[in-house]
Design a protein around this motif. Structure first.
Motif, PDB file in Angstrom:
ATOM      1  N   ALA A 186       0.834  -1.204   0.000  1.00 50.83           N
ATOM      2  CA  ALA A 186       0.000   0.000   0.000  1.00 50.83           C
ATOM      3  C   ALA A 186       0.873   1.260   0.000  1.00 50.83           C
ATOM      4  CB  ALA A 186      -0.935  -0.005   1.203  1.00 50.83           C
ATOM      5  N   ASP A 187       1.924   1.261   0.805  1.00 46.55           N
ATOM      6  CA  ASP A 187       2.837   2.412   0.835  1.00 46.55           C
ATOM      7  C   ASP A 187       3.529   2.589  -0.515  1.00 46.55           C
ATOM      8  OD1 ASP A 187       2.127   2.804   3.489  1.00 46.55           O
ATOM      9  OD2 ASP A 187       3.961   1.892   4.294  1.00 46.55           O
ATOM     10  N   LEU A 188       3.898   1.488  -1.134  1.00 45.86           N
ATOM     11  CA  LEU A 188       4.538   1.540  -2.445  1.00 45.86           C
ATOM     12  C   LEU A 188       3.605   2.167  -3.476  1.00 45.86           C
ATOM     13  CD1 LEU A 188       6.906   0.733  -4.327  1.00 45.86           C
ATOM     14  CD2 LEU A 188       5.775  -1.493  -4.582  1.00 45.86           C
ATOM     15  N   LEU A 189       2.370   1.684  -3.549  1.00 43.38           N
ATOM     16  CA  LEU A 189       1.424   2.218  -4.529  1.00 43.38           C
ATOM     17  C   LEU A 189       1.041   3.664  -4.234  1.00 43.38           C
ATOM     18  CD1 LEU A 189      -1.064  -0.615  -5.534  1.00 43.38           C
ATOM     19  CD2 LEU A 189       1.161  -0.027  -6.468  1.00 43.38           C
ATOM     20  N   SER A 190       1.120   4.070  -2.972  1.00 43.50           N
ATOM     21  CA  SER A 190       0.739   5.448  -2.632  1.00 43.50           C
ATOM     22  C   SER A 190       1.656   6.472  -3.292  1.00 43.50           C
ATOM     23  CB  SER A 190       0.716   5.646  -1.117  1.00 43.50           C
ATOM     24  OG  SER A 190       2.025   5.641  -0.593  1.00 43.50           O
ATOM     25  N   GLN A 191       2.829   6.042  -3.743  1.00 43.65           N
ATOM     26  CA  GLN A 191       3.738   6.938  -4.465  1.00 43.65           C
ATOM     27  C   GLN A 191       3.232   7.247  -5.874  1.00 43.65           C
ATOM     28  OE1 GLN A 191       7.974   5.736  -4.182  1.00 43.65           O
ATOM     29  NE2 GLN A 191       7.206   4.129  -2.825  1.00 43.65           N
ATOM     30  N   PHE A 192       2.329   6.409  -6.375  1.00 45.38           N
ATOM     31  CA  PHE A 192       1.867   6.523  -7.752  1.00 45.38           C
ATOM     32  C   PHE A 192       0.363   6.793  -7.870  1.00 45.38           C
ATOM     33  CE2 PHE A 192       5.476   3.662  -7.502  1.00 45.38           C
ATOM     34  CZ  PHE A 192       6.340   4.205  -8.433  1.00 45.38           C
ATOM     35  N   CYS A 193      -0.375   6.562  -6.784  1.00 47.10           N
ATOM     36  CA  CYS A 193      -1.840   6.605  -6.843  1.00 47.10           C
ATOM     37  C   CYS A 193      -2.398   7.667  -5.902  1.00 47.10           C
ATOM     38  CB  CYS A 193      -2.408   5.241  -6.440  1.00 47.10           C
ATOM     39  SG  CYS A 193      -1.807   3.870  -7.442  1.00 47.10           S
ATOM     40  N   SER A 194      -3.525   8.230  -6.288  1.00 47.90           N
ATOM     41  CA  SER A 194      -4.163   9.246  -5.452  1.00 47.90           C
ATOM     42  C   SER A 194      -4.742   8.649  -4.170  1.00 47.90           C
ATOM     43  CB  SER A 194      -5.265   9.956  -6.242  1.00 47.90           C
ATOM     44  OG  SER A 194      -6.272   9.032  -6.624  1.00 47.90           O
ATOM     45  N   GLU A 195      -5.191   7.421  -4.230  1.00 48.74           N
ATOM     46  CA  GLU A 195      -5.701   6.690  -3.074  1.00 48.74           C
ATOM     47  C   GLU A 195      -5.351   5.221  -3.244  1.00 48.74           C
ATOM     48  OE1 GLU A 195      -9.795   7.873  -1.543  1.00 48.74           O
ATOM     49  OE2 GLU A 195      -9.869   8.522  -3.647  1.00 48.74           O
ATOM     50  N   VAL A 196      -5.145   4.534  -2.126  1.00 48.64           N
ATOM     51  CA  VAL A 196      -4.835   3.109  -2.159  1.00 48.64           C
ATOM     52  C   VAL A 196      -5.753   2.391  -1.181  1.00 48.64           C
ATOM     53  CG1 VAL A 196      -3.071   1.336  -1.772  1.00 48.64           C
ATOM     54  CG2 VAL A 196      -2.424   3.538  -2.766  1.00 48.64           C
ATOM     55  N   TYR A 197      -6.297   1.276  -1.634  1.00 49.34           N
ATOM     56  CA  TYR A 197      -7.195   0.459  -0.811  1.00 49.34           C
ATOM     57  C   TYR A 197      -6.631  -0.947  -0.669  1.00 49.34           C
ATOM     58  CZ  TYR A 197     -10.547   4.170  -1.607  1.00 49.34           C
ATOM     59  OH  TYR A 197     -11.164   5.391  -1.651  1.00 49.34           O
TER      60      TYR A 197
ATOM     61  N   LEU B 276       8.778  -8.739  -4.169  1.00 47.07           N
ATOM     62  CA  LEU B 276       9.845  -8.220  -5.020  1.00 47.07           C
ATOM     63  C   LEU B 276       9.395  -7.083  -5.930  1.00 47.07           C
ATOM     64  CD1 LEU B 276      11.675 -11.550  -5.934  1.00 47.07           C
ATOM     65  CD2 LEU B 276      12.145  -9.957  -4.062  1.00 47.07           C
ATOM     66  N   VAL B 277       8.100  -6.757  -5.921  1.00 50.49           N
ATOM     67  CA  VAL B 277       7.632  -5.575  -6.654  1.00 50.49           C
ATOM     68  C   VAL B 277       8.126  -4.356  -5.887  1.00 50.49           C
ATOM     69  CG1 VAL B 277       5.611  -4.246  -7.368  1.00 50.49           C
ATOM     70  CG2 VAL B 277       5.622  -6.723  -7.640  1.00 50.49           C
ATOM     71  N   ASP B 278       8.804  -3.471  -6.594  1.00 50.77           N
ATOM     72  CA  ASP B 278       9.346  -2.279  -5.951  1.00 50.77           C
ATOM     73  C   ASP B 278       9.137  -1.057  -6.845  1.00 50.77           C
ATOM     74  OD1 ASP B 278      11.233  -2.678  -7.949  1.00 50.77           O
ATOM     75  OD2 ASP B 278      12.875  -3.144  -6.572  1.00 50.77           O
ATOM     76  N   GLU B 279       9.643   0.076  -6.405  1.00 55.06           N
ATOM     77  CA  GLU B 279       9.444   1.340  -7.120  1.00 55.06           C
ATOM     78  C   GLU B 279       9.958   1.291  -8.561  1.00 55.06           C
ATOM     79  OE1 GLU B 279      10.634   6.038  -6.718  1.00 55.06           O
ATOM     80  OE2 GLU B 279      10.768   4.756  -4.946  1.00 55.06           O
ATOM     81  N   PRO B 280      11.178   0.794  -8.828  1.00 55.01           N
ATOM     82  CA  PRO B 280      11.631   0.756 -10.229  1.00 55.01           C
ATOM     83  C   PRO B 280      10.738  -0.080 -11.138  1.00 55.01           C
ATOM     84  CG  PRO B 280      13.494   0.448  -8.734  1.00 55.01           C
ATOM     85  CD  PRO B 280      12.239   0.397  -7.898  1.00 55.01           C
ATOM     86  N   ILE B 281      10.159  -1.129 -10.611  1.00 56.69           N
ATOM     87  CA  ILE B 281       9.269  -1.949 -11.431  1.00 56.69           C
ATOM     88  C   ILE B 281       8.022  -1.162 -11.830  1.00 56.69           C
ATOM     89  CG2 ILE B 281       7.683  -3.943 -11.334  1.00 56.69           C
ATOM     90  CD1 ILE B 281       9.900  -5.427  -9.803  1.00 56.69           C
TER      91      ILE B 281
END
Length: 116
Positions: free
Chosen positions: A43-54, A106-111
């Protein structure tokens, strides 16, 4: 999502964490690969790219979602991950959804970054 010409849609994130982990024997979303439960890392990872995360989960899991995170209870029961995705699509049809499972450490920011 309904396309509106060349307009880039708002992006929301969805972490699939509603499984029973019956094959594994304990909850996958609670594994602390990165020093915190995997569902919160994702969730924290996706919050860098998304307006909201569920965090997509079963109704009985909602009470266990930590403060500061948003849970989204599956409305389509017995459909596995598809039920969580359909619930998200139904909850907001005007956005694009970035969806990842909670058991992908293993999904991370560069991916997730768009290549330049």
């Amino acid at each position: 999502m309904i396309s509106k010409g060349n307009e880039v849609p708002k992006l929301k994130g969805l972490i699939l964490a509603g499984g029973k982990s019956s094959r594994m024997g304990h909850n996958k979303e609670q594994i602390a690969w990165h020093g915190k439960e995997q569902k919160y890392y994702a969730a924290d990872l996706l919050s860098q790219f998304c307006s909201e995360v569920y965090i997509s989960c079963r109704q009985d899991q909602l009470q266990h979602i930590a403060e500061g995170y948003k849970g989204l209870s599956d409305n389509f029961i017995g459909m596995g991950p598809t039920g969580g995705i359909l619930t998200a699509l139904r909850s907001d049809r005007e956005v694009a959804w970035l969806v990842i499972a909670c058991d992908l450490p293993l999904v991370d920011e560069p991916i997730l970054k768009k290549p330049s």
